[in-house]
Design a protein around this motif. Structure first.
Motif, PDB file in Angstrom:
ATOM      1  N   LYS A 167       2.743 -27.371  18.572  1.00  0.00           N
ATOM      2  CA  LYS A 167       2.056 -26.088  18.566  1.00  0.00           C
ATOM      3  C   LYS A 167       0.565 -26.327  18.782  1.00  0.00           C
ATOM      4  CE  LYS A 167       6.083 -24.527  17.456  1.00  0.00           C
ATOM      5  NZ  LYS A 167       6.994 -23.984  18.458  1.00  0.00           N
ATOM      6  N   ALA A 168      -0.049 -25.503  19.634  1.00  0.00           N
ATOM      7  CA  ALA A 168      -1.446 -25.725  20.010  1.00  0.00           C
ATOM      8  C   ALA A 168      -2.383 -25.710  18.811  1.00  0.00           C
ATOM      9  CB  ALA A 168      -1.879 -24.672  21.030  1.00  0.00           C
ATOM     10  N   GLY A 169      -2.070 -24.899  17.809  1.00  0.00           N
ATOM     11  CA  GLY A 169      -2.929 -24.797  16.639  1.00  0.00           C
ATOM     12  C   GLY A 169      -2.958 -26.042  15.779  1.00  0.00           C
ATOM     13  N   MET A 170      -2.047 -26.991  16.048  1.00  0.00           N
ATOM     14  CA  MET A 170      -2.028 -28.228  15.275  1.00  0.00           C
ATOM     15  C   MET A 170      -3.112 -29.212  15.697  1.00  0.00           C
ATOM     16  SD  MET A 170       2.105 -28.945  15.248  1.00  0.00           S
ATOM     17  CE  MET A 170       1.830 -30.658  14.740  1.00  0.00           C
ATOM     18  N   ILE A 171      -3.679 -29.020  16.880  1.00  0.00           N
ATOM     19  CA  ILE A 171      -4.596 -30.005  17.458  1.00  0.00           C
ATOM     20  C   ILE A 171      -6.018 -29.766  16.959  1.00  0.00           C
ATOM     21  CG2 ILE A 171      -5.412 -31.072  19.573  1.00  0.00           C
ATOM     22  CD1 ILE A 171      -3.017 -29.653  20.997  1.00  0.00           C
ATOM     23  N   ARG A 172      -6.606 -30.788  16.323  1.00  0.00           N
ATOM     24  CA  ARG A 172      -7.969 -30.699  15.799  1.00  0.00           C
ATOM     25  C   ARG A 172      -8.864 -31.734  16.493  1.00  0.00           C
ATOM     26  NH1 ARG A 172      -5.464 -27.058  13.794  1.00  0.00           N
ATOM     27  NH2 ARG A 172      -5.164 -26.584  11.580  1.00  0.00           N
ATOM     28  N   VAL A 173      -9.988 -31.280  17.003  1.00  0.00           N
ATOM     29  CA  VAL A 173     -10.970 -32.188  17.590  1.00  0.00           C
ATOM     30  C   VAL A 173     -12.327 -31.920  16.940  1.00  0.00           C
ATOM     31  CG1 VAL A 173      -9.787 -32.447  19.812  1.00  0.00           C
ATOM     32  CG2 VAL A 173     -11.404 -30.581  19.491  1.00  0.00           C
ATOM     33  N   LYS A 174     -13.159 -32.961  16.845  1.00  0.00           N
ATOM     34  CA  LYS A 174     -14.467 -32.821  16.193  1.00  0.00           C
ATOM     35  C   LYS A 174     -15.413 -31.970  17.016  1.00  0.00           C
ATOM     36  CE  LYS A 174     -14.210 -37.132  13.561  1.00  0.00           C
ATOM     37  NZ  LYS A 174     -14.840 -38.462  13.309  1.00  0.00           N
ATOM     38  N   LYS A 175     -15.390 -32.153  18.322  1.00  0.00           N
ATOM     39  CA  LYS A 175     -16.220 -31.333  19.187  1.00  0.00           C
ATOM     40  C   LYS A 175     -15.548 -31.198  20.538  1.00  0.00           C
ATOM     41  CE  LYS A 175     -19.150 -35.165  20.769  1.00  0.00           C
ATOM     42  NZ  LYS A 175     -20.556 -35.612  20.932  1.00  0.00           N
ATOM     43  N   SER A 176     -15.896 -30.144  21.240  1.00  0.00           N
ATOM     44  CA  SER A 176     -15.269 -29.916  22.535  1.00  0.00           C
ATOM     45  C   SER A 176     -16.244 -29.183  23.434  1.00  0.00           C
ATOM     46  CB  SER A 176     -13.985 -29.098  22.374  1.00  0.00           C
ATOM     47  OG  SER A 176     -14.254 -27.858  21.743  1.00  0.00           O
ATOM     48  N   ASP A 177     -15.920 -29.165  24.716  1.00  0.00           N
ATOM     49  CA  ASP A 177     -16.738 -28.494  25.715  1.00  0.00           C
ATOM     50  C   ASP A 177     -16.700 -26.989  25.477  1.00  0.00           C
ATOM     51  OD1 ASP A 177     -17.917 -27.415  27.963  1.00  0.00           O
ATOM     52  OD2 ASP A 177     -16.919 -28.774  29.363  1.00  0.00           O
ATOM     53  N   ALA A 178     -17.852 -26.394  25.281  1.00  0.00           N
ATOM     54  CA  ALA A 178     -17.909 -24.956  25.023  1.00  0.00           C
ATOM     55  C   ALA A 178     -17.333 -24.153  26.175  1.00  0.00           C
ATOM     56  CB  ALA A 178     -19.354 -24.535  24.754  1.00  0.00           C
ATOM     57  N   ALA A 179     -17.454 -24.684  27.390  1.00  0.00           N
ATOM     58  CA  ALA A 179     -16.958 -23.965  28.569  1.00  0.00           C
ATOM     59  C   ALA A 179     -15.435 -23.877  28.571  1.00  0.00           C
ATOM     60  CB  ALA A 179     -17.452 -24.640  29.851  1.00  0.00           C
ATOM     61  N   ASN A 180     -14.779 -24.912  28.072  1.00  0.00           N
ATOM     62  CA  ASN A 180     -13.327 -24.917  27.978  1.00  0.00           C
ATOM     63  C   ASN A 180     -12.897 -25.829  26.831  1.00  0.00           C
ATOM     64  OD1 ASN A 180     -10.555 -24.939  28.237  1.00  0.00           O
ATOM     65  ND2 ASN A 180     -10.547 -25.248  30.445  1.00  0.00           N
ATOM     66  N   TRP A 185     -10.217 -26.144  25.370  1.00  0.00           N
ATOM     67  CA  TRP A 185      -8.835 -26.620  25.409  1.00  0.00           C
ATOM     68  C   TRP A 185      -8.708 -27.988  26.075  1.00  0.00           C
ATOM     69  CZ3 TRP A 185      -5.647 -24.622  22.204  1.00  0.00           C
ATOM     70  CH2 TRP A 185      -5.789 -23.289  21.805  1.00  0.00           C
ATOM     71  N   ILE A 186      -9.650 -28.364  26.889  1.00  0.00           N
ATOM     72  CA  ILE A 186      -9.525 -29.638  27.605  1.00  0.00           C
ATOM     73  C   ILE A 186      -9.459 -30.810  26.633  1.00  0.00           C
ATOM     74  CG2 ILE A 186     -10.697 -31.246  29.166  1.00  0.00           C
ATOM     75  CD1 ILE A 186     -11.654 -28.864  30.781  1.00  0.00           C
ATOM     76  N   GLU A 187     -10.371 -30.878  25.686  1.00  0.00           N
ATOM     77  CA  GLU A 187     -10.370 -31.992  24.737  1.00  0.00           C
ATOM     78  C   GLU A 187      -9.148 -31.946  23.829  1.00  0.00           C
ATOM     79  OE1 GLU A 187     -12.160 -34.715  24.695  1.00  0.00           O
ATOM     80  OE2 GLU A 187     -13.040 -33.944  26.546  1.00  0.00           O
ATOM     81  N   ARG A 188      -8.732 -30.760  23.459  1.00  0.00           N
ATOM     82  CA  ARG A 188      -7.544 -30.643  22.607  1.00  0.00           C
ATOM     83  C   ARG A 188      -6.297 -31.128  23.349  1.00  0.00           C
ATOM     84  NH1 ARG A 188      -8.642 -24.515  20.242  1.00  0.00           N
ATOM     85  NH2 ARG A 188     -10.796 -24.892  19.595  1.00  0.00           N
ATOM     86  N   PHE A 189      -6.134 -30.660  24.576  1.00  0.00           N
ATOM     87  CA  PHE A 189      -4.973 -31.082  25.350  1.00  0.00           C
ATOM     88  C   PHE A 189      -5.022 -32.581  25.641  1.00  0.00           C
ATOM     89  CE2 PHE A 189      -3.530 -26.858  27.523  1.00  0.00           C
ATOM     90  CZ  PHE A 189      -3.478 -26.255  26.274  1.00  0.00           C
ATOM     91  N   LEU A 238      -6.359 -34.930  23.813  1.00  0.00           N
ATOM     92  CA  LEU A 238      -6.007 -35.669  22.596  1.00  0.00           C
ATOM     93  C   LEU A 238      -4.500 -35.688  22.401  1.00  0.00           C
ATOM     94  CD1 LEU A 238      -6.776 -37.092  19.961  1.00  0.00           C
ATOM     95  CD2 LEU A 238      -6.968 -34.826  18.894  1.00  0.00           C
ATOM     96  N   ALA A 239      -3.848 -34.540  22.560  1.00  0.00           N
ATOM     97  CA  ALA A 239      -2.400 -34.480  22.389  1.00  0.00           C
ATOM     98  C   ALA A 239      -1.692 -35.389  23.383  1.00  0.00           C
ATOM     99  CB  ALA A 239      -1.915 -33.043  22.545  1.00  0.00           C
ATOM    100  N   LYS A 240      -2.173 -35.400  24.604  1.00  0.00           N
ATOM    101  CA  LYS A 240      -1.587 -36.243  25.643  1.00  0.00           C
ATOM    102  C   LYS A 240      -1.783 -37.719  25.313  1.00  0.00           C
ATOM    103  CE  LYS A 240       0.250 -36.802  29.824  1.00  0.00           C
ATOM    104  NZ  LYS A 240       1.628 -36.373  30.160  1.00  0.00           N
ATOM    105  N   GLU A 241      -2.958 -38.076  24.836  1.00  0.00           N
ATOM    106  CA  GLU A 241      -3.269 -39.479  24.548  1.00  0.00           C
ATOM    107  C   GLU A 241      -2.391 -40.058  23.443  1.00  0.00           C
ATOM    108  OE1 GLU A 241      -7.430 -39.476  23.707  1.00  0.00           O
ATOM    109  OE2 GLU A 241      -8.027 -39.593  25.843  1.00  0.00           O
ATOM    110  N   VAL A 242      -2.021 -39.241  22.471  1.00  0.00           N
ATOM    111  CA  VAL A 242      -1.196 -39.763  21.376  1.00  0.00           C
ATOM    112  C   VAL A 242       0.289 -39.713  21.698  1.00  0.00           C
ATOM    113  CG1 VAL A 242      -2.935 -39.160  19.664  1.00  0.00           C
ATOM    114  CG2 VAL A 242      -1.065 -37.562  20.126  1.00  0.00           C
ATOM    115  N   GLY A 243       0.648 -39.181  22.872  1.00  0.00           N
ATOM    116  CA  GLY A 243       2.035 -39.280  23.308  1.00  0.00           C
ATOM    117  C   GLY A 243       2.777 -37.991  23.568  1.00  0.00           C
ATOM    118  N   PHE A 244       2.207 -36.845  23.202  1.00  0.00           N
ATOM    119  CA  PHE A 244       2.908 -35.587  23.449  1.00  0.00           C
ATOM    120  C   PHE A 244       2.882 -35.253  24.941  1.00  0.00           C
ATOM    121  CE2 PHE A 244       1.890 -35.226  18.952  1.00  0.00           C
ATOM    122  CZ  PHE A 244       3.089 -34.752  18.433  1.00  0.00           C
ATOM    123  N   GLU A 245       3.956 -34.631  25.397  1.00  0.00           N
ATOM    124  CA  GLU A 245       4.059 -34.253  26.807  1.00  0.00           C
ATOM    125  C   GLU A 245       3.848 -32.770  27.031  1.00  0.00           C
ATOM    126  OE1 GLU A 245       7.108 -36.320  29.236  1.00  0.00           O
ATOM    127  OE2 GLU A 245       7.885 -36.984  27.306  1.00  0.00           O
ATOM    128  N   GLY A 246       3.972 -31.968  25.967  1.00  0.00           N
ATOM    129  CA  GLY A 246       3.846 -30.530  26.111  1.00  0.00           C
ATOM    130  C   GLY A 246       3.108 -29.897  24.954  1.00  0.00           C
TER     131      GLY A 246
END
Length: 349
Positions: free
Chosen positions: A75-88, A90-94, A96-104
């Protein structure tokens, strides 16, 4: 089909299976994979990949995942990042999820949802938006005794289906009602009418409506024991007589009320996707995936029996990269996602 039900181009499950060229559970699950084509209903003009109508795949082998019989989502709400690009953000959140192994990932639908930002983040990171979750259905129920509330819920359902298609996802998770809203028959009828009314749009957009089994006092006895069956839920899904209504089966939600493996086999081909969390009957509470007392061996055996292949989404407390990596590992430990279906069948024999 009832006389007052609208005619549909796909009238029942058997006809749908014939169109896929199969009558097997594997063939029925084939439409879980999807491709994207432009949608005449989309009001987005950015041309970003992923927007438009989700088209079900016609080949059973397209459900075979790149890493095994299951793909892990969250679930998207599970992803926590310390800081992210104000313009988007979701990029850093997505990423991070991809880097730890999630595909969706599965975001919540909502009025004003920034579809463009999410689609761009998916394209940038390679994280698939495989489905969505209703962001309204607890506060605005489809089974409310108030007609105005039900009307509002219906509009939000239709908007959610459109947002799901625009994201390029192919399933929408819904809680169709709550037992507190009336008698069992009143709640069932209102829930049926709401979802049935949405089927033509779901079919047009290529988005399957998946009912989640939750503690909503509907289709099970909330004060009952642990020997309950999933048959009432299966019967409710079958009452729609369409492949566009199914179940997003949460493997942890009803361990308090019934055997998880038995619910899997009872629901069978009706299961479009899975959610996962843990639950401890001993302590009477939800837990991390592998920290309760669910018999995951029997669950894997049941999934092999119905030949399920597709997505499983984490639904537990989220966090940073370390936390998400732990969750990913726990799901692998419970379900052996990276193994092939034939390997799961062999180990379950």
């Amino acid at each position: 089909m009832r006389p007052d039900q609208p005619a549909r181009s796909i009238s029942n499950r058997r006809q749908f299976l014939r169109r896929l060229g199969t009558t097997s559970a594997v063939g029925y699950a084939a439409y879980l994979a999807h491709k994207i084509s432009p949608s005449p209903l989309s009001n987005h003009a950015s041309g970003l990949p992923g927007q438009g109508r989700a088209l079900w795949a016609a080949e059973a082998n397209e459900t075979t995942t790149s890493t095994g019989y299951l793909k892990q989502s969250l679930k998207a709400g599970m992803i926590r990042v310390k800081k992210s690009d104000a313009a988007n953000p979701w990029i850093e959140r997505f990423r991070l999820a991809k880097e730890v192994g999630f595909e969706g990932v599965e975001p919540n639908t909502s009025p004003g949802m920034d579809v463009n930002a999410m689609v761009a983040a998916s394209a940038e990171t390679g994280l698939t938006i495989d489905g969505t979750v209703g962001g309204y259905h607890w506060g605005t129920t489809h089974t409310s005794p108030e007609a105005a509330t039900r009307k509002k819920a219906q509009l939000l359902l239709e908007e959610s289906l459109q947002q799901t298609a625009d994201l390029g996802a192919n399933t929408f998770l819904i809680v169709p009602g709550h037992g507190k809203d009336g008698t069992a028959e009143e709640v069932r009828q209102r829930a049926f009418e709401a979802l049935d009314r949405a089927v033509p749009l779901a079919e047009k957009l290529g988005v399957k409506i998946l009912i989640e089994n939750v503690w909503n006092q509907f289709l099970y006895d909330h004060g009952g024991d642990e020997n309950q069956s999933a048959q009432p839920l299966a019967d409710f899904v079958d009452s729609f007589d369409t492949p566009w209504i199914g179940v997003q089966f949460d493997l942890g939600n009803h361990w308090k009320y019934g055997d998880v493996a038995e619910w899997v086999t009872t629901l069978g081909h009706r299961i479009g996707k899975l959610d996962i969390k843990g639950f401890s009957r001993e302590k009477g509470r939800f837990t991390d995936v592998t920290e309760g007392d669910i018999d995951w061996v029997s669950v894997r055996k049941a999934l092999a029996e119905i030949k399920f292949q597709g997505w499983v989404a984490a639904e537990v407390g989220g966090g940073d990269g370390e936390r998400l990596k732990k969750i990913h590992g726990q799901i692998e430990s419970a379900l052996h996602c990276t193994k092939s279906l034939s390997q799961i069948e062999a180990e379950s024999a």
